[in-house]
Design an enzyme around this catalytic site. Structure first.
Site, PDB file in Angstrom:
ATOM      1  N   GLU A 103       9.637  39.533   2.825  1.00  0.00           N
ATOM      2  CA  GLU A 103      10.296  39.220   4.102  1.00  0.00           C
ATOM      3  C   GLU A 103       9.329  38.679   5.159  1.00  0.00           C
ATOM      4  OE1 GLU A 103      10.437  43.934   5.390  1.00  0.00           O
ATOM      5  OE2 GLU A 103      11.291  42.432   6.713  1.00  0.00           O
ATOM      6  N   ASP A 128      10.336  45.910  -3.553  1.00  0.00           N
ATOM      7  CA  ASP A 128      11.448  46.553  -2.821  1.00  0.00           C
ATOM      8  C   ASP A 128      12.808  45.913  -3.121  1.00  0.00           C
ATOM      9  OD1 ASP A 128       9.512  48.094  -1.707  1.00  0.00           O
ATOM     10  OD2 ASP A 128       9.749  47.372   0.350  1.00  0.00           O
ATOM     11  N   ARG A 163      10.886  74.524 -11.281  1.00  0.00           N
ATOM     12  CA  ARG A 163      10.548  74.052  -9.933  1.00  0.00           C
ATOM     13  C   ARG A 163      11.451  72.912  -9.482  1.00  0.00           C
ATOM     14  NH1 ARG A 163       4.060  73.560 -10.979  1.00  0.00           N
ATOM     15  NH2 ARG A 163       3.477  75.570 -10.088  1.00  0.00           N
ATOM     16  N   HIS A 273       1.155  53.288  -4.614  1.00  0.00           N
ATOM     17  CA  HIS A 273       0.797  51.953  -5.101  1.00  0.00           C
ATOM     18  C   HIS A 273       0.730  51.845  -6.616  1.00  0.00           C
ATOM     19  CE1 HIS A 273      -0.197  51.898  -0.859  1.00  0.00           C
ATOM     20  NE2 HIS A 273      -0.045  50.583  -0.931  1.00  0.00           N
ATOM     21  N   ARG A 276       3.062  49.380  -7.784  1.00  0.00           N
ATOM     22  CA  ARG A 276       2.781  47.943  -7.598  1.00  0.00           C
ATOM     23  C   ARG A 276       1.737  47.422  -8.570  1.00  0.00           C
ATOM     24  NH1 ARG A 276       2.475  47.467  -1.375  1.00  0.00           N
ATOM     25  NH2 ARG A 276       0.396  46.674  -1.763  1.00  0.00           N
TER      26      ARG A 276
HETATM   27  O1  F6P Z   1       5.408  45.357  -0.555  1.00  0.00           O
HETATM   28  C1  F6P Z   1       6.347  46.294  -0.235  1.00  0.00           C
HETATM   29  C2  F6P Z   1       5.697  47.657  -0.118  1.00  0.00           C
HETATM   30  O2  F6P Z   1       5.216  48.082  -1.363  1.00  0.00           O
HETATM   31  C3  F6P Z   1       6.630  48.690   0.478  1.00  0.00           C
HETATM   32  O3  F6P Z   1       7.441  49.296  -0.474  1.00  0.00           O
HETATM   33  C4  F6P Z   1       5.664  49.630   1.127  1.00  0.00           C
HETATM   34  O4  F6P Z   1       6.245  50.281   2.221  1.00  0.00           O
HETATM   35  C5  F6P Z   1       4.552  48.742   1.587  1.00  0.00           C
HETATM   36  O5  F6P Z   1       4.593  47.599   0.773  1.00  0.00           O
HETATM   37  C6  F6P Z   1       3.194  49.378   1.533  1.00  0.00           C
HETATM   38  O6  F6P Z   1       2.277  48.503   2.083  1.00  0.00           O
HETATM   39  P1  F6P Z   1       0.692  48.628   1.985  1.00  0.00           P
HETATM   40  O7  F6P Z   1       0.285  48.210   0.603  1.00  0.00           O
HETATM   41  O8  F6P Z   1       0.204  47.675   3.024  1.00  0.00           O
HETATM   42  O9  F6P Z   1       0.344  50.060   2.244  1.00  0.00           O
END
Ligand code: F6P
Length: 343
Positions: A103, A128, A163, A273, A276
């Site tokens: 975005e 996201d 838990r 992360h 990602r």
């Molecule tokens: O790219 C999206 C995202 O992974 C979101 O889900 C998260 O809130 C944000 O980036 C985290 O950003 P950064 O890597 O800058 O901490």
């Protein structure tokens, strides 16, 4: 033609597949030169670049991250941002620029095109999955798989220890990862930013489940999940160049509240992360490749101000500003699918 490319915002699996597609189709089929800018919008602002070739992009298809680097630089944070970018595109004799981003990156790309008449087009990415005008972004499928695998693993330890496990997944404004990993992994409570939660209702679902003889529960919470006003304390964090608060922490707050209110031992895990990183799924590699090919074709035809989008199973070009006009959040009917499985 000479075409620039950059990757901006949070990295995600599939970025390298998109870069490779732009380079391969651009050089092999169209005969263009491809220039890669470093670290998102910082590259064209500070003229940091490298020429991308078939050789320099070999072997990157299965690699996570981005060979170009990325940053959350906002070109509109400085008054001379658009002028600097224009100057650098001209000095490098570029015919246009492909910005791969979410975005924020695409919002800047749309403004640079619409308000400053710069030849820019976009490619949608983000774990996201919250961009408008496209049914899916690449990166999402991989993040979803990582979150689902984690939930599967947490099930066995939660069950052994009787838990409650709270799993905090990413999702700033949209709960796609939380909802889909909660569905795929069999979460007992799913909390998304679109539906502020009542902590007592959350505890009620867990108590009901325990009352039925299941002495463990999995709570999947998007990092952007928020309590209904006045039902639980909230916290604020630092803000980035696009004005987004650094999230994280809802998992731990839920851990404390759930344990205190129900008396059930509770642990929180923040996937962060990890979602990602690493190699993209086959789906994300293919989607990124299709977007990359469509983007370089669009650049070849001078279709600036557009973005390839997934519509059903087909790729179409849409106006860039459509993609950033409104975030694609989880509609209520999608969340309703989870109802029979909660608690
Ligand atoms: O790219 C999206 C995202 O992974 C979101 O889900 C998260 O809130 C944000 O980036 C985290 O950003 P950064 O890597 O800058 O901490």
């Amino acid at each position: 033609m000479r075409i620039g490319v950059l990757t901006g915002g949070g990295d995600c699996p599939g970025l390298n597949a998109a870069i490779r597609a732009i380079v391969r189709k651009g050089i092999n089929i169209h005969g263009h030169a491809i220039i890669g800018f470093r670290d998102g919008w910082k590259g064209p602002l500070e003229n940091e670049f490298e020429e991308l070739t078939i050789e320099s992009t070999r072997g990157i298809l299965p690699r996570g991250g981005t060979i170009l680097g990325t940053s959350r630089t906002n070109p509109f944070k400085r008054d001379d941002g658009p002028a600097l970018i224009r100057e650098n595109l001209t000095s490098l004799q570029l015919d246009g620029l492909i910005a791969i981003g979410g975005e924020d990156t695409l919002g800047a790309a749309a403004r640079l095109h619409d308000d400053h008449e710069l030849p820019v087009l976009g490619v949608p990415k983000t774990i996201d999955n919250d961009l408008g005008a496209t049914d899916l972004t690449f990166g999402f499928d991989t993040a979803l798989q990582v979150a689902t695998d984690a939930i599967d693993r947490l099930h066995t330890t939660a069950e052994s220890h009787h838990r409650v496990m709270v799993v905090e997944v990413m999702g700033r404004h949209a709960g796609w990862i939380a909802l889909h990993s909660g569905l795929a992994g069999g979460g007992d409570v799913i909390l998304i930013p679109e539906r502020p939660f009542d902590i007592e209702e959350v505890c009620g679902l867990i108590r009901r489940r325990h009352g039925r003889g299941r002495f463990f529960s999995i709570v999947v919470a998007a990092e952007g999940a928020v309590p209904k006003q006045g039902t639980m304390a909230t916290a604020a964090g630092a803000v980035d160049e696009f004005g987004h608060v650094r999230l994280g922490g809802i998992g731990q707050r839920l851990e404390a509240e759930i344990e205190e209110r129900t008396g059930f031992e509770t642990r929180a895990v923040v996937l962060g992360h990890i979602q990602r990183g690493g190699t993209p799924t086959a789906f994300d590699r293919v989607l990124a490749t299709r977007f990359g090919v469509a983007a370089i074709d669009a650049a070849h035809e001078g279709r600036w101000g557009t973005m390839p989008a997934l519509k059903g199973t087909r790729i179409e070009l849409v106006p860039l500003h459509e993609a950033v006009a409104e975030l694609r959040t989880v509609p209520p009917e999608d969340f309703e699918v989870a109802a029979p499985f909660l608690g």
